[in-house]
Design a protein around this motif. Structure first.
Motif, PDB file in Angstrom:
ATOM      1  N   ALA A 128      31.392 -10.932 -17.461  1.00 47.84           N
ATOM      2  CA  ALA A 128      30.179 -10.179 -17.787  1.00 47.84           C
ATOM      3  C   ALA A 128      29.049 -10.502 -16.815  1.00 47.84           C
ATOM      4  O   ALA A 128      28.251  -9.620 -16.469  1.00 47.84           O
ATOM      5  CB  ALA A 128      29.753 -10.474 -19.221  1.00 47.84           C
ATOM      6  N   PRO A 147      29.005  -2.065 -19.730  1.00 46.51           N
ATOM      7  CA  PRO A 147      28.477  -1.548 -20.999  1.00 46.51           C
ATOM      8  C   PRO A 147      27.034  -1.078 -20.863  1.00 46.51           C
ATOM      9  O   PRO A 147      26.308  -1.445 -19.929  1.00 46.51           O
ATOM     10  CB  PRO A 147      28.578  -2.756 -21.936  1.00 46.51           C
ATOM     11  CG  PRO A 147      28.503  -3.939 -21.026  1.00 46.51           C
ATOM     12  CD  PRO A 147      29.178  -3.521 -19.748  1.00 46.51           C
ATOM     13  N   THR A 172      24.641  -1.928 -22.741  1.00 52.06           N
ATOM     14  CA  THR A 172      23.710  -3.025 -22.954  1.00 52.06           C
ATOM     15  C   THR A 172      23.275  -3.663 -21.637  1.00 52.06           C
ATOM     16  O   THR A 172      22.117  -4.067 -21.479  1.00 52.06           O
ATOM     17  CB  THR A 172      24.359  -4.084 -23.854  1.00 52.06           C
ATOM     18  OG1 THR A 172      25.650  -4.427 -23.321  1.00 52.06           O
ATOM     19  CG2 THR A 172      24.542  -3.553 -25.259  1.00 52.06           C
ATOM     20  N   THR A 173      24.199  -3.748 -20.687  1.00 50.98           N
ATOM     21  CA  THR A 173      23.846  -4.286 -19.369  1.00 50.98           C
ATOM     22  C   THR A 173      22.865  -3.368 -18.658  1.00 50.98           C
ATOM     23  O   THR A 173      21.909  -3.839 -18.009  1.00 50.98           O
ATOM     24  CB  THR A 173      25.111  -4.469 -18.525  1.00 50.98           C
ATOM     25  OG1 THR A 173      26.017  -5.336 -19.219  1.00 50.98           O
ATOM     26  CG2 THR A 173      24.788  -5.062 -17.169  1.00 50.98           C
ATOM     27  N   SER A 203      20.364   3.905 -27.659  1.00 49.44           N
ATOM     28  CA  SER A 203      21.481   3.983 -28.595  1.00 49.44           C
ATOM     29  C   SER A 203      21.544   5.290 -29.364  1.00 49.44           C
ATOM     30  O   SER A 203      22.466   5.492 -30.148  1.00 49.44           O
ATOM     31  CB  SER A 203      21.404   2.823 -29.601  1.00 49.44           C
ATOM     32  OG  SER A 203      20.168   2.847 -30.292  1.00 49.44           O
ATOM     33  N   TRP A 238      20.662  -3.243 -31.186  1.00 51.67           N
ATOM     34  CA  TRP A 238      21.496  -3.848 -30.133  1.00 51.67           C
ATOM     35  C   TRP A 238      22.978  -3.750 -30.495  1.00 51.67           C
ATOM     36  O   TRP A 238      23.815  -3.463 -29.635  1.00 51.67           O
ATOM     37  CB  TRP A 238      21.077  -5.302 -29.941  1.00 51.67           C
ATOM     38  CG  TRP A 238      21.858  -6.005 -28.871  1.00 51.67           C
ATOM     39  CD1 TRP A 238      22.969  -6.784 -29.031  1.00 51.67           C
ATOM     40  CD2 TRP A 238      21.589  -5.984 -27.471  1.00 51.67           C
ATOM     41  NE1 TRP A 238      23.412  -7.255 -27.826  1.00 51.67           N
ATOM     42  CE2 TRP A 238      22.576  -6.772 -26.846  1.00 51.67           C
ATOM     43  CE3 TRP A 238      20.613  -5.380 -26.682  1.00 51.67           C
ATOM     44  CZ2 TRP A 238      22.611  -6.979 -25.476  1.00 51.67           C
ATOM     45  CZ3 TRP A 238      20.638  -5.586 -25.318  1.00 51.67           C
ATOM     46  CH2 TRP A 238      21.623  -6.372 -24.722  1.00 51.67           C
ATOM     47  N   GLY A 239      23.299  -3.976 -31.772  1.00 53.67           N
ATOM     48  CA  GLY A 239      24.686  -3.835 -32.193  1.00 53.67           C
ATOM     49  C   GLY A 239      25.200  -2.415 -32.057  1.00 53.67           C
ATOM     50  O   GLY A 239      26.349  -2.187 -31.650  1.00 53.67           O
ATOM     51  N   ARG A 295      25.927  -1.687 -28.365  1.00 58.86           N
ATOM     52  CA  ARG A 295      27.177  -2.332 -27.941  1.00 58.86           C
ATOM     53  C   ARG A 295      28.386  -1.539 -28.407  1.00 58.86           C
ATOM     54  O   ARG A 295      29.408  -1.470 -27.708  1.00 58.86           O
ATOM     55  CB  ARG A 295      27.255  -3.752 -28.495  1.00 58.86           C
ATOM     56  CG  ARG A 295      26.311  -4.739 -27.839  1.00 58.86           C
ATOM     57  CD  ARG A 295      26.609  -6.142 -28.306  1.00 58.86           C
ATOM     58  NE  ARG A 295      27.969  -6.552 -27.922  1.00 58.86           N
ATOM     59  CZ  ARG A 295      28.523  -7.706 -28.275  1.00 58.86           C
ATOM     60  NH1 ARG A 295      27.843  -8.555 -29.031  1.00 58.86           N
ATOM     61  NH2 ARG A 295      29.729  -7.999 -27.898  1.00 58.86           N
ATOM     62  N   ARG A 296      28.315  -0.925 -29.572  1.00 60.54           N
ATOM     63  CA  ARG A 296      29.463  -0.187 -30.100  1.00 60.54           C
ATOM     64  C   ARG A 296      29.687   1.127 -29.383  1.00 60.54           C
ATOM     65  O   ARG A 296      30.816   1.479 -29.040  1.00 60.54           O
ATOM     66  CB  ARG A 296      29.276   0.076 -31.596  1.00 60.54           C
ATOM     67  CG  ARG A 296      29.379  -1.170 -32.462  1.00 60.54           C
ATOM     68  CD  ARG A 296      29.496  -0.786 -33.930  1.00 60.54           C
ATOM     69  NE  ARG A 296      28.398   0.058 -34.377  1.00 60.54           N
ATOM     70  CZ  ARG A 296      27.268  -0.397 -34.887  1.00 60.54           C
ATOM     71  NH1 ARG A 296      27.081  -1.712 -35.000  1.00 60.54           N
ATOM     72  NH2 ARG A 296      26.315   0.419 -35.280  1.00 60.54           N
ATOM     73  N   SER A 306      28.103   2.315 -26.385  1.00 60.47           N
ATOM     74  CA  SER A 306      28.048   2.207 -24.922  1.00 60.47           C
ATOM     75  C   SER A 306      27.855   3.578 -24.291  1.00 60.47           C
ATOM     76  O   SER A 306      26.937   4.310 -24.641  1.00 60.47           O
ATOM     77  CB  SER A 306      29.297   1.499 -24.396  1.00 60.47           C
ATOM     78  OG  SER A 306      29.118   1.138 -23.041  1.00 60.47           O
TER      79      SER A 306
END
Length: 525
Positions: free
Chosen positions: A24, A134, A136-137, A205, A276-277, A280-281, A283
Motif C-alpha cells: 500500500a 483504492p 481512499t489513496t 463516497s 471512510w469505511g 473503502r468498500r 472505491s
C-alpha cells in the motif's frame, strides 16, 4: 535406479494479484509522485522527481516554522501597542472573521463546486482501477491536502497569534481572556477544516445521480431557505443582539464562535469514520453510463440551434450536476433572504451593525470581487465541457464542410456564456435583496468572467488532462482572474471613473473572446 523427483510448489511463492503484490505504501508513493508531476506541470517547472519531492518537503517545513513565528511577532507588536478593546476589535476580530470566511468558502467549494468530484470523477480513475489503487489513496493525496490545508494554515496562524497575545502586555494574569482566545483560535480552524474534509469524504463516497433534475433540487432548497430565513429573523437574530448588548461586544464574539465550533468538530469527527469505511468498500466501481439521445432543434436561428446541441452534451456530465447544485443553492439563498425581509429583518444597507463608511469601503468591493470569483468558477465548468478545446475540432469540421464561421462562433459563445449569465442573474437578484436596492454588477461581472476565461485559455493554453479537459495551470488561472477583475477594479480604485466603464470593459472582453473562438475554429492549433 534413478528416482523421479516431484517438485513441491509452496503456496506463498505463487504470483499474487496486483493489490496483494504491491504494498500500500508503494501505491501511495506512486500517487503522490503523480500529483507532484501534475503540480510541476501546472507551474511550468522542469525538474527531476527527486527535486520535486525535496522542494515540496522543504516548502512545507519552512511554512510550518515561518507562519506561526510571523503571526506571533505581529501579535506581540499589536499587543504592546494597543489596549485590550482595540486589540480584540482590530486584530482578533478580523483574524477570526477571515478564518470563518475561508472555512465557509472551502466548504462551499467542496460541496457545490468542481472539487466535489475530484475523486469520484477523476480523469485517471480507469488508470487507478487498473493498478488496484483504492479511492481512499486518491482522497488522501488529491482531496485531503485541499480540504485540510486552509484549516492547518489558520491553525498555525491561530497558534502564533495566541502565543503572541500571551507574551504581550495586553492581558494580565488575572484575566481569562487568553484562555478563551486560545480556544477560539485553535477550535475554529480545526472544526472548519474537519467539516470540509468530511464534506470531501462524503462527496468521494457518493458519486450522485448522472441525470440531475433542477426541479427536484429546488423543491428541497426553496422550502428549506424559507424556513431558515424566518428562523434566523425570529429566533437567532434577537438572541445574537441580546448577547451582544449584554456582553458589550459584536455578534462575532468569542463564545459565539467557540461553542458551535466544538459541536461541529465532534459531529464531523464522528461522521468521518463511517464515510471512510464506505469509500473503502466502493472505491472506483466500473459503472457504465447509459447512452442518451437528443432531439435536433428544428426552429430558430442556426446559432441558437447549434448552441442548444452543444448545451445538451453536458447533461450527463458531473460538471452539469455541479451547476444544478449551485442553481438550487442560489434559489434557496434567495428564498431565505426573501423570508427574512418579509419577517422584518433589516437590509445590509440599513442595518446598524456596520460602522459609517464601512459599507462603501468594504461591502461593495467584497460583492464585486465575489461576483468575479463566482463567474470564474462557473466559466471553468462550462468551458471544460463545451469550450474550444473540447469541441473546437468538431466545429472546425463543420465549417470545413460548408457551415458559416459566424454560426459556429455564435453557437459556442452562447453555449458557454448562457449558463453563467443565468446564474449570475440569480446572484444579482439575491445581492439586491441583501442590500435593499437593485444591483447589476454581479450579472455584468459574471458574463465578463466567462469572456476573460476564454481569452486567458487562448493566451496561456493549459495542459491537457487524460480525459481531454484542461488540467491545472497557474498562469491560465492568474490571467483569468486579472482580466475578469479589471472591469471591477478600475471603477472601485478610481471613484471618479465613469460608471459605464464596467459594462464597456465587459463588452470589450466579449469582443476579445469572440476573436479567440474564431481563431480556434478557423486555424489549426
Amino acid at each position: 535406479m534413478s528416482r523421479e523427483i516431484t517438485p513441491v510448489i509452496r503456496r506463498d511463492s505463487l504470483p499474487t494479484s496486483g493489490a496483494d503484490h504491491v504494498p500500500a505504501r508503494r501505491r501511495l508513493r506512486l500517487v503522490i509522485d503523480l500529483r507532484l508531476i501534475e503540480f510541476a506541470n501546472a507551474l511550468g517547472l522542469t525538474m527531476s522527481l527527486t527535486m520535486l519531492r525535496r522542494g515540496t518537503a522543504l516548502a512545507v517545513l519552512v511554512g510550518t516554522l515561518v507562519v506561526p513565528a510571523a503571526a506571533a511577532a505581529g501579535a506581540v507588536l499589536a499587543g504592546n501597542s494597543l489596549d485590550t478593546v482595540k486589540l480584540e476589535r482590530y486584530v482578533l476580530g478580523p483574524v477570526l472573521l477571515l478564518m470563518v470566511y475561508t472555512g465557509v468558502a472551502s466548504l462551499l467549494a467542496e460541496t457545490l463546486g468542481r472539487f466535489r468530484h475530484s475523486v469520484s470523477g477523476h480523469p485517471n480513475r480507469s488508470f487507478f482501477r487498473a493498478l488496484d489503487i483504492p479511492a481512499t489513496t486518491i482522497y488522501l493525496v488529491y482531496a485531503l491536502p485541499r480540504t485540510a490545508g486552509p484549516g492547518l494554515l489558520w491553525l498555525l496562524v491561530g497558534a502564533g497569534v495566541g502565543a503572541g497575545f500571551s507574551l504581550s502586555d495586553a492581558y494580565d494574569g488575572s484575566s481569562n481572556a487568553p484562555a478563551m482566545i486560545w480556544t477560539a483560535l485553535l477550535c475554529v480552524p480545526v472544526a472548519l477544516g474537519l467539516a470540509t474534509s468530511a464534506a470531501g469524504l462524503y462527496a468521494a463516497s457518493h458519486r450522485g445521480s448522472t441525470q440531475p433534475r433542477l426541479w427536484k433540487a429546488a423543491a428541497l432548497t426553496i422550502p428549506a431557505g424559507l424556513t431558515l430565513g424566518a428562523a434566523v429573523t425570529w429566533l437567532i437574530l434577537p438572541l445574537l443582539q441580546s448577547t451582544a448588548a449584554s456582553q458589550g461586544s459584536g455578534p462575532l464574539s468569542l463564545p459565539a464562535l467557540t461553542f458551535p465550533a466544538l459541536i461541529l468538530l465532534a459531529t464531523c469527527a464522528s461522521a468521518m469514520i463511517p464515510l471512510w469505511g464506505r469509500l473503502r468498500r466502493i472505491s472506483f466501481p466500473a459503472e457504465a453510463h447509459p447512452a442518451q439521445s437528443h432531439k435536433f432543434p428544428r426552429f430558430g436561428p442556426a446559432g441558437m440551434r447549434w448552441a442548444r446541441i452543444l448545451s445538451d452534451q453536458r447533461l450527463s456530465g458531473w460538471r452539469y450536476l455541479v451547476q444544478v447544485r449551485i442553481t438550487a443553492a442560489l434559489l434557496g439563498g434567495i428564498a431565505a433572504l426573501g423570508a427574512a425581509l418579509l419577517s422584518g429583518a433589516p437590509t445590509l444597507s440599513t442595518t446598524s451593525l456596520l460602522e459609517p463608511g464601512l459599507f462603501e469601503d468594504l461591502v461593495l468591493p467584497t460583492i464585486a470581487f465575489s461576483a468575479v470569483l463566482f463567474g470564474v468558477t462557473l466559466a471553468d465548468l462550462t468551458i471544460n465541457d463545451i469550450g474550444p478545446h473540447a469541441y473546437g475540432r468538431h466545429l472546425r469540421t463543420a465549417v470545413e464542410s460548408g457551415a458559416e464561421v459566424r454560426t459556429a462562433v455564435t453557437a459556442q459563445l452562447l453555449a458557454v456564456v448562457a449558463p453563467v449569465a443565468a446564474l449570475s442573474a440569480l446572484l444579482a437578484g439575491g445581492t439586491s435583496l441583501l442590500l435593499g436596492f437593485a444591483v447589476f454588477s454581479p450579472f455584468v461581472l459574471g458574463v465578463g468572467a466567462v469572456a476573460a476565461a476564454l481569452i486567458a485559455e487562448t493566451l496561456f493554453p493549459p495542459p491537457r488532462a487524460a480525459d481531454g479537459t484542461a488540467a491545472e495551470s497557474i498562469f491560465t488561472g492568474l490571467a483569468t482572474l486579472v482580466l475578469a477583475a479589471l472591469p471591477a477594479a478600475i471603477p472601485l480604485s478610481f471613484p471618479a471613473a465613469d460608471p459605464w466603464f464596467m459594462p464597456l470593459g465587459v463588452a470589450a472582453l466579449l469582443g476579445g473572446a469572440t476573436v479567440c473562438l474564431r481563431k480556434h475554429i478557423t486555424s489549426l492549433s
